[in-house]
Design an enzyme around this catalytic site. Sequence first.
Site, PDB file in Angstrom:
ATOM      1  N   SER A 155     -52.555  26.863  37.058  1.00 63.37           N
ATOM      2  CA  SER A 155     -51.601  25.846  36.610  1.00 63.37           C
ATOM      3  C   SER A 155     -50.913  26.247  35.306  1.00 63.37           C
ATOM      4  O   SER A 155     -50.696  25.416  34.443  1.00 63.37           O
ATOM      5  CB  SER A 155     -52.325  24.525  36.438  1.00 63.37           C
ATOM      6  OG  SER A 155     -53.439  24.707  35.577  1.00 63.37           O
ATOM      7  N   GLU A 175     -56.065  29.456  34.381  1.00 63.82           N
ATOM      8  CA  GLU A 175     -55.928  28.616  35.559  1.00 63.82           C
ATOM      9  C   GLU A 175     -54.582  28.913  36.206  1.00 63.82           C
ATOM     10  O   GLU A 175     -53.623  29.295  35.526  1.00 63.82           O
ATOM     11  CB  GLU A 175     -55.974  27.146  35.164  1.00 63.82           C
ATOM     12  CG  GLU A 175     -57.267  26.723  34.515  1.00 63.82           C
ATOM     13  CD  GLU A 175     -57.337  25.214  34.366  1.00 63.82           C
ATOM     14  OE1 GLU A 175     -57.846  24.571  35.284  1.00 63.82           O
ATOM     15  OE2 GLU A 175     -56.858  24.691  33.357  1.00 63.82           O
ATOM     16  N   SER A 219     -49.528  15.880  28.036  1.00 62.68           N
ATOM     17  CA  SER A 219     -49.216  17.262  28.398  1.00 62.68           C
ATOM     18  C   SER A 219     -47.840  17.423  29.056  1.00 62.68           C
ATOM     19  O   SER A 219     -46.828  17.155  28.445  1.00 62.68           O
ATOM     20  CB  SER A 219     -50.325  17.814  29.274  1.00 62.68           C
ATOM     21  OG  SER A 219     -50.162  19.181  29.429  1.00 62.68           O
ATOM     22  N   HIS A 220     -47.846  17.795  30.341  1.00 62.98           N
ATOM     23  CA  HIS A 220     -46.580  18.078  31.018  1.00 62.98           C
ATOM     24  C   HIS A 220     -46.002  16.837  31.691  1.00 62.98           C
ATOM     25  O   HIS A 220     -44.951  16.912  32.320  1.00 62.98           O
ATOM     26  CB  HIS A 220     -46.807  19.160  32.069  1.00 62.98           C
ATOM     27  CG  HIS A 220     -47.854  18.754  33.055  1.00 62.98           C
ATOM     28  ND1 HIS A 220     -49.192  18.767  32.742  1.00 62.98           N
ATOM     29  CD2 HIS A 220     -47.768  18.275  34.298  1.00 62.98           C
ATOM     30  CE1 HIS A 220     -49.882  18.318  33.761  1.00 62.98           C
ATOM     31  NE2 HIS A 220     -49.047  18.011  34.735  1.00 62.98           N
ATOM     32  N   THR A 235     -61.607  23.061  38.013  1.00 65.34           N
ATOM     33  CA  THR A 235     -60.318  22.867  37.350  1.00 65.34           C
ATOM     34  C   THR A 235     -60.494  22.112  36.034  1.00 65.34           C
ATOM     35  O   THR A 235     -61.204  21.114  35.988  1.00 65.34           O
ATOM     36  CB  THR A 235     -59.401  22.064  38.287  1.00 65.34           C
ATOM     37  OG1 THR A 235     -59.159  22.861  39.438  1.00 65.34           O
ATOM     38  CG2 THR A 235     -58.094  21.716  37.623  1.00 65.34           C
ATOM     39  N   ASP A 260     -49.772  24.046  25.617  1.00 63.70           N
ATOM     40  CA  ASP A 260     -50.891  24.847  26.107  1.00 63.70           C
ATOM     41  C   ASP A 260     -50.583  25.597  27.408  1.00 63.70           C
ATOM     42  O   ASP A 260     -51.337  26.462  27.816  1.00 63.70           O
ATOM     43  CB  ASP A 260     -52.184  24.012  26.232  1.00 63.70           C
ATOM     44  CG  ASP A 260     -52.037  22.799  27.123  1.00 63.70           C
ATOM     45  OD1 ASP A 260     -50.924  22.560  27.637  1.00 63.70           O
ATOM     46  OD2 ASP A 260     -53.045  22.076  27.307  1.00 63.70           O
ATOM     47  N   ARG A 261     -49.455  25.267  28.065  1.00 61.57           N
ATOM     48  CA  ARG A 261     -49.101  25.994  29.293  1.00 61.57           C
ATOM     49  C   ARG A 261     -48.008  27.014  29.035  1.00 61.57           C
ATOM     50  O   ARG A 261     -47.210  26.840  28.113  1.00 61.57           O
ATOM     51  CB  ARG A 261     -48.564  25.028  30.353  1.00 61.57           C
ATOM     52  CG  ARG A 261     -49.587  24.056  30.841  1.00 61.57           C
ATOM     53  CD  ARG A 261     -49.025  23.234  31.980  1.00 61.57           C
ATOM     54  NE  ARG A 261     -50.080  22.401  32.508  1.00 61.57           N
ATOM     55  CZ  ARG A 261     -50.101  21.899  33.730  1.00 61.57           C
ATOM     56  NH1 ARG A 261     -49.093  22.144  34.559  1.00 61.57           N
ATOM     57  NH2 ARG A 261     -51.097  21.155  34.135  1.00 61.57           N
ATOM     58  N   LYS A 266     -56.241  26.265  26.160  1.00 56.21           N
ATOM     59  CA  LYS A 266     -55.271  27.259  26.606  1.00 56.21           C
ATOM     60  C   LYS A 266     -54.102  27.237  25.628  1.00 56.21           C
ATOM     61  O   LYS A 266     -53.930  26.285  24.877  1.00 56.21           O
ATOM     62  CB  LYS A 266     -54.836  26.981  28.036  1.00 56.21           C
ATOM     63  CG  LYS A 266     -54.290  25.599  28.333  1.00 56.21           C
ATOM     64  CD  LYS A 266     -54.161  25.434  29.840  1.00 56.21           C
ATOM     65  CE  LYS A 266     -53.412  24.164  30.214  1.00 56.21           C
ATOM     66  NZ  LYS A 266     -54.342  23.041  30.461  1.00 56.21           N
ATOM     67  N   ARG A 270     -54.583   9.548  30.900  1.00 58.69           N
ATOM     68  CA  ARG A 270     -53.116   9.535  30.955  1.00 58.69           C
ATOM     69  C   ARG A 270     -52.657   8.328  31.735  1.00 58.69           C
ATOM     70  O   ARG A 270     -53.104   8.105  32.865  1.00 58.69           O
ATOM     71  CB  ARG A 270     -52.589  10.803  31.626  1.00 58.69           C
ATOM     72  CG  ARG A 270     -52.975  12.029  30.852  1.00 58.69           C
ATOM     73  CD  ARG A 270     -52.440  13.296  31.474  1.00 58.69           C
ATOM     74  NE  ARG A 270     -53.069  14.417  30.796  1.00 58.69           N
ATOM     75  CZ  ARG A 270     -52.804  15.681  31.030  1.00 58.69           C
ATOM     76  NH1 ARG A 270     -51.905  16.008  31.920  1.00 58.69           N
ATOM     77  NH2 ARG A 270     -53.425  16.632  30.366  1.00 58.69           N
ATOM     78  N   ASP A 327     -45.199  23.935  27.893  1.00 59.76           N
ATOM     79  CA  ASP A 327     -45.169  22.513  28.258  1.00 59.76           C
ATOM     80  C   ASP A 327     -45.176  21.607  27.022  1.00 59.76           C
ATOM     81  O   ASP A 327     -45.133  22.086  25.887  1.00 59.76           O
ATOM     82  CB  ASP A 327     -46.330  22.175  29.211  1.00 59.76           C
ATOM     83  CG  ASP A 327     -47.679  22.133  28.520  1.00 59.76           C
ATOM     84  OD1 ASP A 327     -47.831  22.794  27.471  1.00 59.76           O
ATOM     85  OD2 ASP A 327     -48.589  21.439  29.013  1.00 59.76           O
ATOM     86  N   ASP A 342     -47.313  19.829  25.311  1.00 56.51           N
ATOM     87  CA  ASP A 342     -48.281  19.980  24.218  1.00 56.51           C
ATOM     88  C   ASP A 342     -48.580  21.437  23.884  1.00 56.51           C
ATOM     89  O   ASP A 342     -49.485  21.723  23.102  1.00 56.51           O
ATOM     90  CB  ASP A 342     -49.574  19.216  24.534  1.00 56.51           C
ATOM     91  CG  ASP A 342     -50.297  19.760  25.754  1.00 56.51           C
ATOM     92  OD1 ASP A 342     -49.627  20.225  26.688  1.00 56.51           O
ATOM     93  OD2 ASP A 342     -51.551  19.716  25.775  1.00 56.51           O
TER      94      ASP A 342
END
Length: 569
Positions: A382, A380, A126-127, A361, A296-297, A393, A33, A292, A294
């Site tokens: 997170s 997780e 991601s986020h 993690t 996954d959260r 996830k 990233r 989020d 993408d």
Amino acid sequence: MSSRDDGAMAPHVVETIQTSPFDGQKPGTSGLRKPVAIFQQPHYTENFIQAGLISGLGDKVKGSCLVVGGDGRFFVKEAAQLIIKIAAANGVSKLVIGQHGILSTPAVSHIIRKYKLDGGFILTASHNPGGPKGDFGMKYNTHNGGPAPESVTNHLFELTKTISEYKIVPNVKANLDELGSQSFQIQGEQFTVEIIDQTKDYVEMVKDIFDFDLLRGFLKTKRVLINGMNGVTGPYIKKIFIEEFGLPEEMCLNCIPLPDFGGRHPDPNLTYAKDLVDIMKEGRHDFAAAFDGDGDRNMILGHSAFFVTPCDSLAVLAAHLETIPYFKRNGVNGYARSMPTSGAVDLVGKKYGKEYFETPTGWKFFGNLMDANRISLCGEESFGTGSNYIREKDGIWAALAWLSVMANTGQSVKEILTSHWSTFGRHYFSRYDYEQVSSEAGDKLMEGLTKLINDPKTVGMTFSDPTGKSYKMAACDNFEYHDPIDGSVSKNQGIRLMFEDGSRIVFRLSGTGSSGATVRLYVEGYEQESDPNSYLQDAQDVLKPLITIALRTSKLKELSGRDEPTVIT
Ligand code: VG1
Ligand code: CO
């Protein structure tokens, strides 16, 4: 279906381009990233793609089939076209790509598994914020559908340090907006790009996992809000919640994927999804979920913005998993959590006689356990929760799992939590993030803590806060994971200070930031009460002494110059 073969008109020639290495192309917790401008440098993205193909596929690049999908952020389409050109030049035979270059991270994982592909590229940070001034990211997933394990990402990084050339077919370009197959002749071999519907396979999958009739009926009786945060989940939310469940459109917020996520952090937590929290506080809705960039959260809120910590979410789902059709059919193996995640799920494992694991993690560490059928559920702190039907996830899955538990128990979110705590006791948990601290301060902080854990006098020492509340150190270390399946060892995964009463302080540096350092402090305390109402204390109040001790011991304020964290969870 459309097909294209303009090879005779404008031959597609494989070119070998001389390049030189860029510093810092090391995949972090979840891929590489960096600010968009870094990826836009000539050869930067190309180098990473070339190294990704070789480290991910070895001598199987030729003839391989891969998936490509991103979260819709700025630069996704450009990166997808580069993957097409470089994959074509390396002899990849087929790329399956989400329409407009968009697929959620869980959908990519599913597509790899369903179509037995050799792997894939996920284009997301991601986020992290997006847009031309935001971040871009790339991740390679392997044939099991999961993030590449460290053996692959370490190899990838090594390759980026010595790369001197990459192969490309400059004039291969696919129309990412047009569904169907597009074929090209590359030096006598056929190369196909297939543009697929973004949501079809994923929706079929969740319909098979959950009882959609039950959920449809249940949602008729409840008021819920689903927030896509202008990330990739918008189209999936529309298909599932509006088309399948008949939710009114106004219950689905921010469902248009935007290249800059509307200028905000697409991160579902109490800080970056505060507007959702505020609406929930008005008390007009029974349930809310946010996802989020993408997809996954997940963040789960109950009536009046009752917040479910992801640690508790994992434990509650573990305790109720067998009410979901997929698990009724397949049974439930063990559970796993990342090290900083609270031990709440361990207690569920103990009670039900299931194995439970503590991993570093990052989702990549769950893959081996799932492949070996040792775990069915993992998560997780997170805001990541997921299961063994894929290897990522999955935000929407988590929301559907929570709605299933509510429908099956007839309880509200708060009632589900309080009854869980009455059975198991409560792990109070909080995470403090100090974003964009200087790398130097971050390193110094970890050095100081390393000295502390290496000092033989530390174990047995008493740590007190100004009010006199004290904790005796039972053990401390830098977490090291020995993968029980492949025997690989991952060191330096975070400093753990563990106290005699079971409470714990963890420090680690983030591996997803794109510049400077982010210090993460995780604090956990366990309480078992006879009166269930006493579980309803505020985590910040309960954990205050431990947080004070953590800040003092680490000298975080002095080193970082920060009085307050950027985000408190
Ligand atoms: C963070 C989280 C970690 C998560 C990772 C990727 O990593 O702490 O639990 O797996 O992000 O999530 P770090 O190294 O910054 O703490 V995602 O949704 O950004 O792919
Ligand atoms: Co994500």
